[in-house]
Scaffold this motif. Structure first.
Motif, PDB file in Angstrom:
ATOM      1  N   LEU A 246      32.121  32.283 -11.746  1.00  0.00           N
ATOM      2  CA  LEU A 246      31.669  31.933 -10.397  1.00  0.00           C
ATOM      3  C   LEU A 246      30.894  30.609 -10.420  1.00  0.00           C
ATOM      4  O   LEU A 246      31.056  29.769  -9.531  1.00  0.00           O
ATOM      5  N   TRP A 247      30.047  30.428 -11.448  1.00  0.00           N
ATOM      6  CA  TRP A 247      29.299  29.163 -11.552  1.00  0.00           C
ATOM      7  C   TRP A 247      30.253  28.007 -11.823  1.00  0.00           C
ATOM      8  O   TRP A 247      30.092  26.920 -11.267  1.00  0.00           O
ATOM      9  N   GLU A 248      31.233  28.234 -12.657  1.00  0.00           N
ATOM     10  CA  GLU A 248      32.198  27.191 -12.967  1.00  0.00           C
ATOM     11  C   GLU A 248      33.016  26.803 -11.739  1.00  0.00           C
ATOM     12  O   GLU A 248      33.411  25.640 -11.587  1.00  0.00           O
ATOM     13  N   ALA A 249      33.251  27.763 -10.820  1.00  0.00           N
ATOM     14  CA  ALA A 249      33.965  27.486  -9.573  1.00  0.00           C
ATOM     15  C   ALA A 249      33.049  26.911  -8.499  1.00  0.00           C
ATOM     16  O   ALA A 249      33.497  26.732  -7.348  1.00  0.00           O
ATOM     17  N   LYS A 250      31.770  26.635  -8.872  1.00  0.00           N
ATOM     18  CA  LYS A 250      30.778  26.075  -7.960  1.00  0.00           C
ATOM     19  C   LYS A 250      30.433  27.029  -6.815  1.00  0.00           C
ATOM     20  O   LYS A 250      29.962  26.611  -5.757  1.00  0.00           O
ATOM     21  N   LEU A 251      30.633  28.287  -7.014  1.00  0.00           N
ATOM     22  CA  LEU A 251      30.207  29.314  -6.065  1.00  0.00           C
ATOM     23  C   LEU A 251      28.809  29.773  -6.491  1.00  0.00           C
ATOM     24  O   LEU A 251      28.613  30.862  -7.027  1.00  0.00           O
TER      25      LEU A 251
ATOM     26  N   PRO B 201      25.753  30.630  -5.012  1.00  0.00           N
ATOM     27  CA  PRO B 201      25.046  31.847  -4.559  1.00  0.00           C
ATOM     28  C   PRO B 201      25.643  33.119  -5.163  1.00  0.00           C
ATOM     29  O   PRO B 201      24.911  34.015  -5.592  1.00  0.00           O
ATOM     30  N   GLU B 202      26.964  33.205  -5.194  1.00  0.00           N
ATOM     31  CA  GLU B 202      27.588  34.377  -5.774  1.00  0.00           C
ATOM     32  C   GLU B 202      27.316  34.460  -7.285  1.00  0.00           C
ATOM     33  O   GLU B 202      27.082  35.558  -7.824  1.00  0.00           O
ATOM     34  N   ALA B 203      27.330  33.322  -7.958  1.00  0.00           N
ATOM     35  CA  ALA B 203      27.022  33.304  -9.388  1.00  0.00           C
ATOM     36  C   ALA B 203      25.582  33.736  -9.643  1.00  0.00           C
ATOM     37  O   ALA B 203      25.302  34.488 -10.587  1.00  0.00           O
ATOM     38  N   GLN B 204      24.659  33.286  -8.797  1.00  0.00           N
ATOM     39  CA  GLN B 204      23.250  33.662  -8.957  1.00  0.00           C
ATOM     40  C   GLN B 204      23.075  35.166  -8.822  1.00  0.00           C
ATOM     41  O   GLN B 204      22.363  35.807  -9.614  1.00  0.00           O
TER      42      GLN B 204
ATOM     43  N   ALA C 286      37.933  33.763   0.328  1.00  0.00           N
ATOM     44  CA  ALA C 286      39.193  33.441  -0.342  1.00  0.00           C
ATOM     45  C   ALA C 286      38.915  32.753  -1.676  1.00  0.00           C
ATOM     46  O   ALA C 286      39.595  33.010  -2.684  1.00  0.00           O
ATOM     47  N   MET C 287      37.903  31.894  -1.710  1.00  0.00           N
ATOM     48  CA  MET C 287      37.553  31.218  -2.970  1.00  0.00           C
ATOM     49  C   MET C 287      37.023  32.209  -4.000  1.00  0.00           C
ATOM     50  O   MET C 287      37.341  32.112  -5.182  1.00  0.00           O
ATOM     51  N   VAL C 288      36.220  33.180  -3.534  1.00  0.00           N
ATOM     52  CA  VAL C 288      35.681  34.172  -4.449  1.00  0.00           C
ATOM     53  C   VAL C 288      36.794  35.043  -5.013  1.00  0.00           C
ATOM     54  O   VAL C 288      36.789  35.401  -6.204  1.00  0.00           O
ATOM     55  N   LYS C 289      37.753  35.382  -4.162  1.00  0.00           N
ATOM     56  CA  LYS C 289      38.844  36.236  -4.619  1.00  0.00           C
ATOM     57  C   LYS C 289      39.711  35.540  -5.662  1.00  0.00           C
ATOM     58  O   LYS C 289      40.367  36.203  -6.472  1.00  0.00           O
ATOM     59  N   LYS C 290      39.705  34.234  -5.638  1.00  0.00           N
ATOM     60  CA  LYS C 290      40.490  33.505  -6.626  1.00  0.00           C
ATOM     61  C   LYS C 290      39.893  33.590  -8.031  1.00  0.00           C
ATOM     62  O   LYS C 290      40.593  33.352  -9.018  1.00  0.00           O
TER      63      LYS C 290
ATOM     64  N   THR D  46      19.377  35.521   0.797  1.00  0.00           N
ATOM     65  CA  THR D  46      20.456  34.604   1.165  1.00  0.00           C
ATOM     66  C   THR D  46      21.806  35.208   0.838  1.00  0.00           C
ATOM     67  O   THR D  46      22.753  35.135   1.619  1.00  0.00           O
ATOM     68  N   ALA D  47      21.885  35.843  -0.355  1.00  0.00           N
ATOM     69  CA  ALA D  47      23.146  36.462  -0.733  1.00  0.00           C
ATOM     70  C   ALA D  47      23.485  37.619   0.188  1.00  0.00           C
ATOM     71  O   ALA D  47      24.635  37.819   0.570  1.00  0.00           O
ATOM     72  N   SER D  48      22.424  38.389   0.575  1.00  0.00           N
ATOM     73  CA  SER D  48      22.693  39.503   1.473  1.00  0.00           C
ATOM     74  C   SER D  48      23.129  39.017   2.836  1.00  0.00           C
ATOM     75  O   SER D  48      23.987  39.614   3.493  1.00  0.00           O
TER      76      SER D  48
END
Length: 319
Positions: free
Chosen positions: A204-209, A211-214, A180-184, A166-168
């Motif tokens: 990343l988890w705290e920003a509710k991102l 998949p990226e946090a995982q 844009a959210m990830v870059k923040k 999924t991440a890939s």
């Protein structure tokens, strides 16, 4: 013979007749005094030598008084005998108490050995995933986020590898707004690669991102599985799955953290959240088992927040 000589002889005879009775009376008084002194001396000797031979001491003291004399003379011996008897009684008491203490100590050692063996057995049994904690087939995460072209690859992959695909996929066709959210999210650069990797995953988890946090947290665990932060990263990975609405993958992540790192800082947290994830899957019996395991293995050693959350989760699950 002259008249004068006759008078002198008569006076001398008269004097002798007068002296003789006085001397006789004086001798009788002396005999009585000597006899009295002898009796007193014999009484003194009987006091000094009680029970002496009658050949040397006459029995002038009554038999009932002899016993009293002997008791008074033997009083020190009787006192010493009584004190020795008391010491022997105290020694017997102390010996009994020592034997009781030794027996109780042996019993405590046996109980501790049995407790240690039980704890070793539980930790050993925890190394193998029980069937009751395996993710239910119906609860395997669907792949709505996977592109149709990757469906065949995803079907062959295990549930643990689905988030990677999924991440890939997300990385293949990223969304501009999500990028844009990830870059923040600020990437830490303290020079400590492990701390920076975990901190970035946490942000990343705290920003509710999720998949990226995982993806970031799995990288930390795979690169540094023995580091103290591996327990934190694996537990947070399960939290990311749980917050994303994937309780099946969350239960597996939590269980792996508890199994691989039972002494880790976040092992009690993972065991508690595993019960929460199983409850969300509708497997209340297995959830209650997880909560019981938490109480039995960690008990009061678990952090207060974990015990409070576990109590609320048990009440919700009806355990």
């Amino acid at each position: 013979m002259t008249k004068r000589h006759i008078f002198f002889l008569g006076a001398a005879a008269l004097g002798l007749s007068t002296v003789a009775p006085g001397a006789s009376a004086q001798d009788g008084a002396i005999d009585k005094r000597v006899e009295r002194l002898e009796k007193e001396m014999r009484a003194v000797q009987r006091s000094v030598f009680p029970g002496g031979s009658p050949a040397f001491f006459e029995g002038e003291i009554a038999p009932d008084n002899v016993a009293g004399e002997r008791v008074r003379s033997n009083a020190p011996v009787i006192d010493l005998t009584a004190r020795v008897d008391a010491l022997e009684a105290q020694l017997q008491t102390l010996t009994g108490q020592t034997e009781q203490n030794a027996f109780q100590l042996r019993e405590l050692e046996k109980q501790f050995a049995a407790y240690k063996a039980e704890m070793d057995r539980r930790l050993t049994s925890a190394t193998a995933t029980p069937a009751s904690l395996e993710p239910a087939p119906a609860a395997v995460e669907p792949a709505p986020l996977v592109k149709p072209a990757a469906t065949a690859t995803t079907a062959r992959a295990t549930p643990a590898k689905k988030p990677a695909s999924t991440a890939s996929t997300s990385a293949t066709k990223p969304d501009a707004s999500r990028l844009a959210m990830v870059k923040k999210v600020e990437i830490p650069a303290t020079g400590n690669e492990v701390d920076d990797g975990y901190t970035y995953g946490y942000r990343l988890w705290e920003a509710k991102l999720y998949p990226e946090a995982q993806a970031q947290l799995k990288t930390v665990v795979s690169k540094w599985p023995s580091h103290r932060l591996a327990s934190f990263a694996q537990n947070l990975l399960g939290r990311a799955y749980l917050d994303e609405g994937k309780p099946s993958l969350a239960a597996v992540a939590f269980y792996n953290n508890y199994k691989d790192r039972p002494s880790g800082a976040r092992a009690p947290h993972s065991l508690m959240f595993m019960g929460v994830a199983l409850d969300k899957l509708g497997r209340k019996a297995d959830a209650c088992k997880a909560f019981r395991e938490l109480d039995e293995v960690y008990g009061d050693k678990a952090p207060q927040d974990v015990r409070s959350d576990a109590a609320a989760a048990k009440a919700k699950a009806g355990c």
